[in-house]
Design a protein around this motif. Structure first.
Motif, short mmCIF file in Angstrom:
data_model
loop_
_atom_site.label_atom_id
_atom_site.label_comp_id
_atom_site.label_asym_id
_atom_site.label_seq_id
_atom_site.Cartn_x
_atom_site.Cartn_y
_atom_site.Cartn_z
N ARG A 196 0.83 -1.20 0.00
CA ARG A 196 0.00 0.00 0.00
C ARG A 196 0.87 1.25 0.00
N ASP A 197 0.37 2.30 -0.65
CA ASP A 197 1.09 3.56 -0.62
C ASP A 197 0.12 4.73 -0.40
N ARG A 198 -1.06 4.42 0.14
CA ARG A 198 -2.09 5.44 0.35
C ARG A 198 -1.66 6.40 1.45
N VAL A 199 -1.67 7.67 1.14
CA VAL A 199 -1.38 8.73 2.10
C VAL A 199 -2.54 9.72 2.05
N LEU A 200 -3.07 10.07 3.20
CA LEU A 200 -4.18 11.01 3.23
C LEU A 200 -3.69 12.42 2.89
N SER A 201 -4.48 13.13 2.10
CA SER A 201 -4.16 14.52 1.79
C SER A 201 -4.42 15.39 3.02
N ASP A 202 -3.95 16.61 2.98
CA ASP A 202 -4.20 17.52 4.10
C ASP A 202 -5.69 17.71 4.33
N THR A 203 -6.43 17.83 3.25
CA THR A 203 -7.88 18.00 3.37
C THR A 203 -8.51 16.78 4.02
N GLU A 204 -8.12 15.59 3.59
CA GLU A 204 -8.66 14.36 4.17
C GLU A 204 -8.31 14.25 5.64
N LEU A 205 -7.10 14.65 5.99
CA LEU A 205 -6.69 14.59 7.39
C LEU A 205 -7.54 15.56 8.23
N ARG A 206 -7.80 16.73 7.68
CA ARG A 206 -8.65 17.70 8.40
C ARG A 206 -10.07 17.16 8.54
N TRP A 207 -10.59 16.57 7.47
CA TRP A 207 -11.92 15.98 7.56
C TRP A 207 -11.96 14.85 8.59
N ALA A 208 -10.89 14.05 8.62
CA ALA A 208 -10.84 12.93 9.56
C ALA A 208 -10.86 13.44 11.00
N TRP A 209 -10.13 14.52 11.25
CA TRP A 209 -10.08 15.09 12.61
C TRP A 209 -11.47 15.59 13.01
N LEU A 267 -17.23 12.25 4.61
CA LEU A 267 -17.90 12.57 3.35
C LEU A 267 -18.95 13.67 3.56
N ARG A 268 -19.67 13.60 4.68
CA ARG A 268 -20.65 14.66 4.98
C ARG A 268 -19.98 16.02 5.09
N ILE A 269 -18.84 16.04 5.79
CA ILE A 269 -18.11 17.29 5.99
C ILE A 269 -17.63 17.83 4.65
N GLY A 270 -17.02 16.94 3.83
CA GLY A 270 -16.50 17.36 2.53
C GLY A 270 -17.59 17.89 1.62
N ARG A 271 -18.75 17.23 1.61
CA ARG A 271 -19.83 17.65 0.73
C ARG A 271 -20.49 18.94 1.23
N LYS A 272 -20.53 19.11 2.54
CA LYS A 272 -21.07 20.36 3.08
C LYS A 272 -20.19 21.53 2.69
N GLU A 273 -18.86 21.34 2.77
CA GLU A 273 -17.93 22.40 2.38
C GLU A 273 -18.07 22.72 0.90
N ALA A 274 -18.23 21.68 0.06
CA ALA A 274 -18.40 21.91 -1.38
C ALA A 274 -19.67 22.71 -1.65
N GLU A 275 -20.73 22.37 -0.95
CA GLU A 275 -22.00 23.08 -1.13
C GLU A 275 -21.86 24.54 -0.71
N GLU A 276 -21.13 24.80 0.39
CA GLU A 276 -20.97 26.16 0.89
C GLU A 276 -20.16 27.04 -0.06
N ARG A 277 -19.25 26.44 -0.81
CA ARG A 277 -18.47 27.25 -1.75
C ARG A 277 -19.06 27.23 -3.16
N GLY A 278 -20.26 26.62 -3.28
CA GLY A 278 -20.97 26.65 -4.55
C GLY A 278 -20.61 25.55 -5.51
N ASP A 279 -19.90 24.53 -5.08
CA ASP A 279 -19.55 23.40 -5.93
C ASP A 279 -20.59 22.29 -5.80
N ASP A 280 -20.52 21.32 -6.70
CA ASP A 280 -21.43 20.19 -6.67
C ASP A 280 -20.98 19.21 -5.57
N PRO A 281 -21.74 19.04 -4.50
CA PRO A 281 -21.31 18.14 -3.41
C PRO A 281 -21.19 16.68 -3.85
N ASP A 282 -21.95 16.29 -4.88
CA ASP A 282 -21.90 14.89 -5.33
C ASP A 282 -20.56 14.54 -5.99
#
Length: 432
Positions: free
Chosen positions: A203-216, A321-336
């Motif tokens: 495995r070589d999966r590393v969480l991005s900064d955004t993913e780490l923030r969402w995880a916290w 995923l809920r956090i990420g999609r909420k942020e996308a919606e708040e900045r006007g992007d497609d949460p899906d």
């Protein structure tokens, strides 16, 4: 009544139709071996033995016993009669409480695993049994476990995204069932001819900064006990089992430089490991409830460490995923359009290691932080090198904690994360 003209085949047996009368159909290739077909409307099929005037012996249902296995069992029953034994009494004994899966597993742990393995290996096996096998098979007889049960257990693990654990569990079950055959608990192992459920790739999966923030943030959402545990994984870079099994006597917190000493019995490589505890972790530990005066950090009953990591990880993923999609919606992007690539809890550890490397920490120091058995120092040098890199590990973990604090404090719209101690801003790619 239906009659077979030649040896039973699975296809032929499957095609036999039930009638309004009960049918006992002998197998021409094995005298005494029968297919029993109950009358309509049920029409259930089962296997049985009638041998040399002895009472009928029922092997089991057609659905639970494949033809080949039923034939083998019929042969075993006939041999028992020929040797003067009573297979019905043996079957009753096999169905006793001693042969419940959970009791057999406990005996296997005591007589085989703990007797023949190092403490750390036994600890890992016990955890796998407690978390992966017992919950699925508790209450079943070991004699009733079929190949289909094993396949379902392993497939479920692969589908959950933990193929490595599935492969390890496959190897453990092979040992368990072979041990059962050796001790006369079973005549045959349901693992015979069964291949490993997955091919484990590095495995070589590393969480991005955004993913780490969402995880916290998601850890906050799911709360105790797994929320703090997941946060501790992120900051300490230690193994899941080592964090989950942590006990208060292992920690010295009320000093200038708090420490956590993982004993050899709980360290994967069997070596005592000193972890420098950062303020974020001290705060997490001090906020944990004490359950029934237990020393365990992560327990809900005061007696055992927490279980149910798979469900907790699913809750964490859903919250991220809920956090990420909420942020996308708040900045006007497609949460899906927000998705998260599959990952496992061990990737927290790899993310920390990669993060420390990006911060300039030397590879051998990262290996020391992770308590890897060998790193860049190998051979004779490794034997004589007793330096545990205390100061270097402390500096590395200070840098990593600062990095984590900067990541979790970053605003969702920002792609720049304040890099503490650098005297400048460092641009960080901020993708899910």
């Amino acid at each position: 009544m239906t009659k077979a003209k030649s040896a039973f085949t699975a296809k032929w047996v499957d095609a036999v139709q039930a009638t309004d009368k009960r049918q006992e159909i002998p197998d021409p290739s094995l005298k005494g071996f029968y297919l029993i077909v109950q009358p309509l409307p049920g029409g259930a099929k089962s296997w049985a033995v009638r041998y040399k005037g002895h009472p009928k012996f029922t092997i089991g249902s057609f659905g639970a016993w494949k033809l080949a296995d039923a034939r083998k069992e019929a042969g075993r029953v006939m041999r028992a009669y020929d040797e003067g034994r009573d297979p019905r009494a043996e079957k009753q004994e096999a169905n006793s409480g001693e042969n419940l899966v959970e009791n057999v597993l406990d005996d296997f742990l005591k007589r085989h695993v703990k007797a023949k393995n190092k403490a750390r290996t036994a600890y890992d096996v016990e955890n796998t049994i407690k978390r992966e096998i017992k919950p699925k098979w508790k209450g079943k007889r070991i004699t009733a476990i079929r190949r289909r049960d094993v396949v379902n257990l392993l497939d479920d693990m692969v589908d959950r995204g933990v193929p490595t654990m599935a492969v390890r569990t496959y190897a453990l079950l092979k040992k368990l069932f072979n041990w059962c055959v050796e001790r006369g608990i079973l005549e045959i192992s349901p693992m015979g001819g069964l291949k490993a459920p997955a091919t484990v790739a590095a495995r070589d999966r590393v969480l991005s900064d955004t993913e780490l923030r969402w995880a916290w943030q998601a850890a906050d959402d799911i709360g105790w006990p797994f929320g703090p545990l997941f946060k501790m994984l992120m900051v300490t870079a230690q193994r899941k089992e080592e964090v989950a099994g942590a006990a208060r006597p292992e920690f010295v917190l009320n000093v200038k430089e708090p420490t956590w000493l993982i004993p050899p019995a709980r360290a994967k490589n069997g070596r005592e490991h000193l972890v420098l505890v950062m303020p974020l972790v001290v705060g997490l530990i001090e906020a944990l409830p004490v359950i029934d005066e237990s020393d365990l950090l992560f327990t809900t009953n005061g007696k055992t460490t927490v279980g149910g990591f798979s469900k907790a990880k699913e809750r964490l993923d859903a919250a991220m995923l809920r956090i990420g999609r909420k942020e996308a919606e708040e900045r006007g992007d497609d949460p899906d359009e927000v998705t998260i690539e599959p990952w496992v809890l061990h990737d927290f550890r790899r993310t920390a290691a990669s993060g420390m490397a990006a911060l300039g920490v030397q590879p051998h120091v990262i290996e020391a932080v992770l308590n890897h058995k060998s790193g860049t120092i190998k051979g004779v040098a490794a034997v004589y090198n007793r330096h545990d890199y205390y100061e270097e590990k402390r500096a590395a973990l200070v840098l990593w904690e600062r990095r984590v604090k900067a990541i979790i404090a970053a605003k969702p719209r920002s792609n720049a994360v304040a890099f503490e101690g650098s005297g400048r801003k460092k641009g960080v790619e901020n993708k899910a």
